[in-house]
Motif scaffolding. Structure first.
Motif, mmCIF file in Angstrom:
data_model
loop_
_atom_site.group_PDB
_atom_site.id
_atom_site.type_symbol
_atom_site.label_atom_id
_atom_site.label_comp_id
_atom_site.label_asym_id
_atom_site.label_seq_id
_atom_site.Cartn_x
_atom_site.Cartn_y
_atom_site.Cartn_z
ATOM 1 N N PHE A 87 -36.165 37.492 -11.506
ATOM 2 C CA PHE A 87 -36.004 38.759 -11.915
ATOM 3 C C PHE A 87 -37.503 39.612 -11.815
ATOM 4 O O PHE A 87 -38.516 38.914 -11.875
ATOM 5 N N GLN A 88 -37.491 40.656 -11.020
ATOM 6 C CA GLN A 88 -38.691 41.277 -10.882
ATOM 7 C C GLN A 88 -38.586 42.748 -11.522
ATOM 8 O O GLN A 88 -37.865 43.574 -11.628
ATOM 9 N N TYR A 89 -39.851 43.012 -12.034
ATOM 10 C CA TYR A 89 -39.930 44.579 -12.511
ATOM 11 C C TYR A 89 -41.316 44.994 -12.308
ATOM 12 O O TYR A 89 -42.323 44.296 -12.448
ATOM 13 N N LYS A 90 -41.517 46.346 -11.649
ATOM 14 C CA LYS A 90 -42.708 46.792 -11.275
ATOM 15 C C LYS A 90 -43.301 47.737 -12.375
ATOM 16 O O LYS A 90 -42.656 48.797 -12.878
ATOM 17 N N PHE A 91 -44.680 47.322 -12.920
ATOM 18 C CA PHE A 91 -45.099 48.089 -13.908
ATOM 19 C C PHE A 91 -46.019 49.213 -13.420
ATOM 20 O O PHE A 91 -47.171 49.011 -13.003
#
Length: 114
Positions: A87-91
């Motif tokens: 899972f990826q998330y851009k902060f």
């Protein structure tokens, strides 16, 4: 002749051990540089991570049990991650993000974005 054979018998395993230790350190550094979080043994590793704003963090589940990646403020939530799922998330915004597993709420980590 015997002395040369003994030296080779000692130096070869020592060289191999040094090579393995160096590659293990490289793997840790590489994981930190790529903003990777490993989920293993019902833990997020690292449990604290600092990244620059605009960075993408990738979580990978190495456990045989499913896990989720949930922000306690409700900003994001992954689907259940089976073994080897990511899972990826851009902060984009600076701040402190508290993360937990929605299936196993005792699993926690903190991501600081600067």
């Amino acid at each position: 002749m015997l002395s040369l054979m003994l030296r080779r018998a000692f130096i070869a395993p020592l060289g191999f051990a040094m090579l393995m230790a160096a590659s293990a350190d490289f793997t840790v550094v590489q994981a930190q540089e790529s903003n990777a979080v490993v989920i293993k043994n019902f833990m997020f590793s690292p449990m604290e991570l600092t990244v620059k704003a605009g960075s993408t963090v990738t979580w990978k589940n190495l456990d045989g049990e499913p896990h989720t990646v949930v922000n306690d403020a409700g900003i994001f939530r992954s689907a259940a991650l089976d073994q080897n799922d990511t899972f990826q998330y851009k902060f984009d915004k600076p701040g402190v993000y508290k993360i937990f597993c929605g299936i196993h709420p005792n699993m926690r980590e903190t991501i600081t974005v600067r």
